[in-house]
Design a protein around this motif. Structure first.
Motif, short mmCIF file in Angstrom:
data_model
loop_
_atom_site.label_atom_id
_atom_site.label_comp_id
_atom_site.label_asym_id
_atom_site.label_seq_id
_atom_site.Cartn_x
_atom_site.Cartn_y
_atom_site.Cartn_z
N VAL A 299 -7.16 11.63 -3.59
CA VAL A 299 -6.76 10.86 -2.41
C VAL A 299 -6.93 9.38 -2.75
O VAL A 299 -8.00 8.95 -3.16
CB VAL A 299 -7.61 11.23 -1.19
N LEU A 300 -5.85 8.64 -2.65
CA LEU A 300 -5.89 7.21 -2.99
C LEU A 300 -5.61 6.39 -1.75
O LEU A 300 -4.58 6.55 -1.10
CB LEU A 300 -4.83 6.88 -4.04
N ASP A 301 -6.54 5.50 -1.43
CA ASP A 301 -6.33 4.58 -0.31
C ASP A 301 -5.42 3.44 -0.76
O ASP A 301 -5.51 3.01 -1.92
CB ASP A 301 -7.68 3.98 0.09
N ILE A 302 -4.60 2.97 0.15
CA ILE A 302 -3.77 1.81 -0.19
C ILE A 302 -4.51 0.54 0.24
O ILE A 302 -4.78 0.34 1.42
CB ILE A 302 -2.39 1.89 0.49
N ALA A 303 -4.81 -0.28 -0.74
CA ALA A 303 -5.48 -1.58 -0.52
C ALA A 303 -6.70 -1.48 0.39
O ALA A 303 -6.82 -2.26 1.36
CB ALA A 303 -4.47 -2.60 0.02
N PRO A 304 -7.64 -0.57 0.14
CA PRO A 304 -8.80 -0.43 1.04
C PRO A 304 -9.70 -1.67 1.04
O PRO A 304 -10.44 -1.89 1.99
CB PRO A 304 -9.55 0.77 0.45
N GLU A 305 -9.58 -2.47 -0.02
CA GLU A 305 -10.45 -3.65 -0.14
C GLU A 305 -10.01 -4.80 0.79
O GLU A 305 -10.76 -5.76 0.99
CB GLU A 305 -10.46 -4.14 -1.61
#
Lengths: 370, 370
Positions: A299-305
């Motif tokens: 599972v990859l978050d998009i731009a979580p930072e």
């Protein structure tokens, strides 16, 4: 017009380009670095004395950081392994050369890819016992044969096999009317035949992919495939990604504003399918040329930072635009592109504002040629 | 900046592009069709049973009609020969595949080349006993190794090897001052050391080219090389092409108008050399890896069918622009490009109006790997 005549990630290296908006794809590659390394290492160990060298293909390579990182990673692993073998055995036959074939549709931005290669220090050829690396571009669809028989030792395809060869023909009835009106993919309001049409097209395409590769890949050669997908045990009849949910909202809004007509929306179908690992395993077994070795779901978050929601919504819209713009502009016309992705920022913001996740599910499988 | 980072024929397919202004290069290819055909036919005959198939490289391929025509011609010859062999011998081992490697600097317009490939009917794969053709793009300088050892059966290079790897360093004295002021190539007012500097750089580059190819080409493999050149027995100290004569007039005119300064002109050197067949033969012998088999000198008129002199002058200016624009814009800046080639139309017209010929000398050599 066939997909291969127009479909491409957004070209160039501008702010809206795929090259600048593909950090998720790059991240997926990093997450599979362990499998990549061990697979290449064992290929060299098993096939040591490979008189023809090591041939690696990156299918649907795209452009930007992901293919560049792949080339660097592969070179580093091969160089390290070759040096290690040389240390252990002075008289061994090591890999004499490495050929990397970068494949994508002819409409991919190969000019930028080739220009970027100039910056790769690992390609500088040194005479320190590591193999020379030759990088070539191979234009064409991976749903067709691209290489001579028994050529490839390792095939890599990152974030690309979820793209179908065409929109499923089963989405239209005998009168040519859409059976998935006001939708662009399987949604909660879609009927069962819609999900079946997508599933059938994916199976047909994936089998075609496996058949072509089964000719090209040597016995015991490997394929590391990472696709957009869905969670294990999820149901293809109900599951859809958040991007499609906000995408359809933005399109529907343009219909209500009169910028696109309803019929155009009805006839727009995203030519992709999000499989899970169970489905992939079942198709691989059915086709029969490859063994299923490893699978994983990530599972990859998009731009979580990025904390600012508007800023993050903009990044999400650019991410979606980079892979969908060529489809949108061909179907709805160039004029709709900017209004659509502007709307998408708004709906991405709304989505984030409801504390909903902005996630990509990616499924990875490692296959071995029987 | 190295040549491979910026040098290219004018990209795209617009009116001023190389693709639209390379009929002379295409014509040279046609004039050598006889050698091309007989060489490929004899390669297939001699090496019949080539288990690895036939590997052909087009070095400095460019874009537009010339590389497309080459691919079509090669495919037709191979298919015809294979069918003929099949008729004569039912059980023979024929060429199983044909790989065509299209090479140019990374700044070449590979995107257009790959797009154009879609239109080539000969690439459609049929199951009628003719080999599959795989076309790949190979970015890089042919003054470097581009392919693994013993890979290539036939190398083709059309209108490209007159380009040097760099402007001859011998054109500057110890203080870094040009010894060929107000000239851009060898001219009637150049001193002997100027011609020697160009000749030395050409010899060094051509030897480097032969050394790289001698690793890559199999024994008895062939190279068909067509270069811009000069007539047999002409003298490199005095001979220059009409394009350079009018080019220097146009540049000098821009200096007198204050659009470029004199020092910039003094430091502008065309990185090319026009050899004749005797020089080529002598360098090939000196390097030693290849046998000199055939040589010919051809004279190609530029747009002789166009009667209107202004129109023909425009074609000549576009022809020159298509290969020189990247050099000009890098050295003098973008702003100078349009005024320069506009002036060039005028000087081309003046040249034609004095009933002087607008000719390209091309030299062709066929070499065989020892």
């Amino acid at each position: 017009m066939r997909m291969e005549e127009f479909f491409h990630m957004t070209t160039g290296d501008g702010e809206l380009s795929y090259a600048k908006n593909s950090s998720v794809q790059r991240e997926a590659l990093s997450m599979n670095q362990d499998i990549l390394e061990s697979t290449i290492q064992s290929l060299i160990s098993e096939q040591i004395g490979l008189s023809k060298g090591l041939n690696i293909a990156d299918l649907g390579c795209g452009v930007g950081p992901a293919p560049l990182t792949l080339i660097s990673l592969v070179m580093e692993v091969v160089q390290r392994k070759c040096k290690e073998l040389k240390l252990n055995n002075e008289t061994h036959h090591q890999v004499s050369k490495l050929q990397m074939y970068m494949n994508d549709l002819p409409s991919n931005d190969f000019n930028l890819l080739f220009k970027d290669l100039l910056s790769l220090k690992v390609l500088k050829r040194k005479d320190d016992g590591v193999p020379l690396c030759f990088v070539m571009g191979v234009p064409g669809s991976y749903y067709d044969v691209l290489f001579p028989c028994n050529t490839l030792h390792f095939v890599h395809a990152n974030y690309t096999l979820h793209w179908l060869s065409k929109a499923p023909p089963g989405l239209y009835d005998e009168q040519g009317m859409s059976i998935n009106k006001r939708n662009i993919y399987i949604s909660e309001t879609s009927s069962r035949p819609v999900a079946i049409a997508y599933r059938d097209q994916f199976e047909q395409d994936f089998i075609q992919f496996l058949k072509c590769r089964s000719k090209e890949v040597v016995t015991n050669g490997s394929m590391l495939l990472t696709l957009r997908g869905r969670p294990c045990s999820s149901d293809s009849f109900t599951w859809t990604s958040f991007e499609f949910k906000i995408f359809i909202k933005a399109l529907t809004c343009l219909v209500s504003e009169g910028l696109i007509n309803e019929e155009m929306l009805d006839n727009f179908d995203f030519p992709c399918y999000f499989a899970n690992t169970e489905e992939l395993e079942s198709i691989v077994k059915k086709e029969g040329s490859f063994e299923f070795e490893i699978s994983r779901t990530m599972v990859l978050d998009i731009a979580p930072e990025v904390e600012d929601k508007w800023e993050r919504a903009q990044i999400i819209s650019n991410f979606i635009r980079a892979f969908s713009e060529s489809l949108v502009s061909r179907h709805f016309g160039e004029d709709i592109v900017t209004p659509l992705y502007d709307k998408l920022i708004y709906y991405a913001f709304q989505h984030l504002d409801h504390a909903q996740p902005a996630q990509n599910h990616a499924v990875t499988v490692l296959l071995r040629k029987k």
